[in-house]
Design a protein around this motif. Structure first.
Motif, PDB file in Angstrom:
ATOM      1  N   GLU A   9       1.399  22.399  15.198  1.00  0.00           N
ATOM      2  CA  GLU A   9       1.209  23.400  14.139  1.00  0.00           C
ATOM      3  C   GLU A   9       0.690  24.702  14.744  1.00  0.00           C
ATOM      4  N   ASP A  10      -0.234  24.613  15.690  1.00  0.00           N
ATOM      5  CA  ASP A  10      -0.735  25.810  16.371  1.00  0.00           C
ATOM      6  C   ASP A  10       0.374  26.463  17.194  1.00  0.00           C
ATOM      7  N   ALA A  11       1.226  25.652  17.814  1.00  0.00           N
ATOM      8  CA  ALA A  11       2.327  26.196  18.600  1.00  0.00           C
ATOM      9  C   ALA A  11       3.336  26.914  17.700  1.00  0.00           C
ATOM     10  N   LYS A  12       3.578  26.365  16.523  1.00  0.00           N
ATOM     11  CA  LYS A  12       4.497  27.019  15.578  1.00  0.00           C
ATOM     12  C   LYS A  12       3.933  28.352  15.114  1.00  0.00           C
ATOM     13  N   ALA A  13       2.635  28.394  14.876  1.00  0.00           N
ATOM     14  CA  ALA A  13       2.011  29.663  14.465  1.00  0.00           C
ATOM     15  C   ALA A  13       2.108  30.688  15.585  1.00  0.00           C
ATOM     16  N   PRO A  20      10.272  38.412  17.752  1.00  0.00           N
ATOM     17  CA  PRO A  20      11.463  37.699  18.227  1.00  0.00           C
ATOM     18  C   PRO A  20      11.452  37.368  19.726  1.00  0.00           C
ATOM     19  N   GLU A  21      10.279  37.450  20.366  1.00  0.00           N
ATOM     20  CA  GLU A  21      10.204  37.017  21.757  1.00  0.00           C
ATOM     21  C   GLU A  21       9.902  35.518  21.813  1.00  0.00           C
ATOM     22  N   GLU A  22      10.156  34.907  22.972  1.00  0.00           N
ATOM     23  CA  GLU A  22       9.840  33.498  23.142  1.00  0.00           C
ATOM     24  C   GLU A  22       8.342  33.315  23.341  1.00  0.00           C
ATOM     25  N   SER A  23       7.802  32.348  22.645  1.00  0.00           N
ATOM     26  CA  SER A  23       6.426  31.941  22.898  1.00  0.00           C
ATOM     27  C   SER A  23       6.426  30.858  23.965  1.00  0.00           C
ATOM     28  N   CYS A  24       5.276  30.644  24.562  1.00  0.00           N
ATOM     29  CA  CYS A  24       5.135  29.546  25.513  1.00  0.00           C
ATOM     30  C   CYS A  24       3.686  29.088  25.508  1.00  0.00           C
ATOM     31  N   GLY A  25       3.487  27.822  25.789  1.00  0.00           N
ATOM     32  CA  GLY A  25       2.139  27.288  25.799  1.00  0.00           C
ATOM     33  C   GLY A  25       2.119  25.871  26.337  1.00  0.00           C
ATOM     34  N   LEU A  26       0.935  25.321  26.431  1.00  0.00           N
ATOM     35  CA  LEU A  26       0.720  23.990  26.972  1.00  0.00           C
ATOM     36  C   LEU A  26      -0.103  23.171  25.991  1.00  0.00           C
ATOM     37  N   ILE A  27       0.269  21.925  25.810  1.00  0.00           N
ATOM     38  CA  ILE A  27      -0.603  20.996  25.101  1.00  0.00           C
ATOM     39  C   ILE A  27      -1.370  20.229  26.166  1.00  0.00           C
ATOM     40  N   VAL A  28      -2.672  20.411  26.146  1.00  0.00           N
ATOM     41  CA  VAL A  28      -3.560  19.814  27.157  1.00  0.00           C
ATOM     42  C   VAL A  28      -4.668  19.060  26.427  1.00  0.00           C
ATOM     43  N   GLY A  29      -4.779  17.791  26.717  1.00  0.00           N
ATOM     44  CA  GLY A  29      -5.796  17.007  26.024  1.00  0.00           C
ATOM     45  C   GLY A  29      -5.604  16.997  24.530  1.00  0.00           C
ATOM     46  N   TYR A  32      -3.357  22.659  21.756  1.00  0.00           N
ATOM     47  CA  TYR A  32      -2.397  23.673  22.179  1.00  0.00           C
ATOM     48  C   TYR A  32      -3.109  24.867  22.786  1.00  0.00           C
ATOM     49  N   ILE A  33      -2.652  25.280  23.965  1.00  0.00           N
ATOM     50  CA  ILE A  33      -3.150  26.482  24.631  1.00  0.00           C
ATOM     51  C   ILE A  33      -2.028  27.505  24.641  1.00  0.00           C
ATOM     52  N   ALA A  34      -2.188  28.574  23.888  1.00  0.00           N
ATOM     53  CA  ALA A  34      -1.182  29.632  23.872  1.00  0.00           C
ATOM     54  C   ALA A  34      -1.232  30.396  25.189  1.00  0.00           C
ATOM     55  N   CYS A  35      -0.073  30.570  25.827  1.00  0.00           N
ATOM     56  CA  CYS A  35       0.002  31.278  27.103  1.00  0.00           C
ATOM     57  C   CYS A  35       0.765  32.586  26.928  1.00  0.00           C
ATOM     58  N   GLU A  36       0.476  33.532  27.797  1.00  0.00           N
ATOM     59  CA  GLU A  36       1.227  34.784  27.798  1.00  0.00           C
ATOM     60  C   GLU A  36       2.575  34.548  28.460  1.00  0.00           C
ATOM     61  N   ASN A  37       3.618  35.052  27.821  1.00  0.00           N
ATOM     62  CA  ASN A  37       4.951  34.990  28.415  1.00  0.00           C
ATOM     63  C   ASN A  37       5.102  36.182  29.350  1.00  0.00           C
ATOM     64  N   ILE A  38       5.134  35.930  30.657  1.00  0.00           N
ATOM     65  CA  ILE A  38       5.192  37.025  31.625  1.00  0.00           C
ATOM     66  C   ILE A  38       6.621  37.273  32.129  1.00  0.00           C
ATOM     67  N   ALA A  39       7.611  36.799  31.363  1.00  0.00           N
ATOM     68  CA  ALA A  39       8.996  37.093  31.715  1.00  0.00           C
ATOM     69  C   ALA A  39       9.252  38.593  31.562  1.00  0.00           C
ATOM     70  N   ALA A  40      10.443  39.036  31.928  1.00  0.00           N
ATOM     71  CA  ALA A  40      10.770  40.468  31.949  1.00  0.00           C
ATOM     72  C   ALA A  40      10.672  41.100  30.564  1.00  0.00           C
ATOM     73  N   ASP A  41      10.428  42.395  30.558  1.00  0.00           N
ATOM     74  CA  ASP A  41      10.320  43.151  29.312  1.00  0.00           C
ATOM     75  C   ASP A  41      11.630  43.083  28.534  1.00  0.00           C
ATOM     76  N   PRO A  42      11.575  42.980  27.190  1.00  0.00           N
ATOM     77  CA  PRO A  42      12.796  42.895  26.389  1.00  0.00           C
ATOM     78  C   PRO A  42      13.748  44.087  26.542  1.00  0.00           C
ATOM     79  N   THR A  43      13.224  45.236  26.999  1.00  0.00           N
ATOM     80  CA  THR A  43      14.122  46.386  27.194  1.00  0.00           C
ATOM     81  C   THR A  43      15.131  46.118  28.301  1.00  0.00           C
ATOM     82  N   THR A  44      14.911  45.073  29.102  1.00  0.00           N
ATOM     83  CA  THR A  44      15.846  44.730  30.182  1.00  0.00           C
ATOM     84  C   THR A  44      16.892  43.715  29.718  1.00  0.00           C
ATOM     85  N   HIS A  45      16.908  43.420  28.432  1.00  0.00           N
ATOM     86  CA  HIS A  45      17.800  42.382  27.903  1.00  0.00           C
ATOM     87  C   HIS A  45      19.254  42.656  28.249  1.00  0.00           C
ATOM     88  N   ILE A  46      19.951  41.590  28.651  1.00  0.00           N
ATOM     89  CA  ILE A  46      21.387  41.662  28.898  1.00  0.00           C
ATOM     90  C   ILE A  46      22.050  40.521  28.143  1.00  0.00           C
TER      91      ILE A  46
END
Length: 260
Positions: A9-13, A20-29, A32-46
């Motif tokens: 539920e926390d991951a869905k939130a 419209p960017e991808e979220s990413c995170g880890l379930i640990v113990g 849910y730990i929300a992580c920063e998505n450090i992929a390329a900036d959306p302006t580089t979308h192809i």
């Protein structure tokens, strides 16, 4: 994975917040730990399936991942505007991590109620819903071998000759047979199979072509002259071997000693 219901539920939130960017995170113990998505900036979308921007992919900081690596329950990411199944890249990365992965699919208005999870426990072989890369026709073959004769007997599938055998996973694109991939022909020897013209026996794999020039469907022969297979529009099931056997373009038999 229902034990992680609150974490999902926390991951869905989180997925909704960053859409419209991808979220990413880890379930640990179990949390849910929300992580920063450090992929390329959306302006580089192809317009490419392998686009590396945050609208199409995700990357978790190596330092964050390493900090939790030993205790990760599930790696979670979202698929804004689909698809709800794993990409070939998702499958490759899941294998590399050796951890269960989950996808939260969502669009501008709706979020899927349940995440798609793979890389964990094997679901019952019969009565599965079809999902590319998770519960598809190759998954039936791979999972039957992984379960082995005792587990299959308990599921009402008699006559399987093998103890559990781990077959390789082969990351694959959706509708791979329409592109340059050839899942079965390119890989059956790597999985330890050889082509046979002998009378089929339980444990053998059949291949066939369904509206394709490639052998794009496979299943297994089990006891009582039945086959088990999974077509996209149907639940995985048992059926009499006769009709399907006559349509088979190739039979494969497990010999082990898979190619490197």
């Amino acid at each position: 994975m229902m034990k992680f219901a609150l974490a999902f539920e926390d991951a869905k939130a989180h997925a909704r917040r960053v859409y419209p960017e991808e979220s990413c995170g880890l379930i640990v113990g179990g949390k849910y730990i929300a992580c920063e998505n450090i992929a390329a900036d959306p302006t580089t979308h192809i317009d490419d399936p392998d686009c590396p921007c945050r609208r199409c992919s995700f990357e978790i900081s190596p330092s964050v991942y390493v900090n939790h690596a030993d205790n990760i329950d599930v790696i979670v990411h979202s698929h804004p505007d689909g698809p709800f199944f794993p990409s070939k890249g998702d499958m490759k990365c899941q294998i590399q991590t050796g951890k269960p992965w989950a996808i939260i699919a969502l669009d501008e208005e709706r979020t899927a109620e349940k995440p798609v999870i793979w890389g964990d426990d094997i679901p019952e072989l019969l009565g599965r819903q079809f999902m590319h890369g998770v519960t598809d026709c190759y998954a039936v073959i791979k999972d039957a071998y992984a379960l082995g004769k005792d587990a299959l007997e308990k599921q009402g599938i008699p006559g399987w000759p093998y103890d559990p055998i781990v077959l390789p996973e082969f990351p694959r694109s959706d509708a791979w047979w329409e592109g340059g991939e050839d899942l079965y022909v390119d890989n059956f020897a790597k999985a330890g199979f050889v082509e046979t013209t002998d009378t089929p026996q339980p444990g053998d794999v059949f291949l066939m072509k369904i509206r394709s020039s490639k052998e794009n469907h496979g299943g297994i022969l089990v006891g009582n002259d039945l086959i088990v297979h999974h077509l996209p529009s149907r639940m995985s099931r048992r059926e009499p071997a006769g009709l399907w056997g006559r349509q088979a373009t190739r039979w494969l038999r497990y010999k082990g000693n898979a190619d490197a």
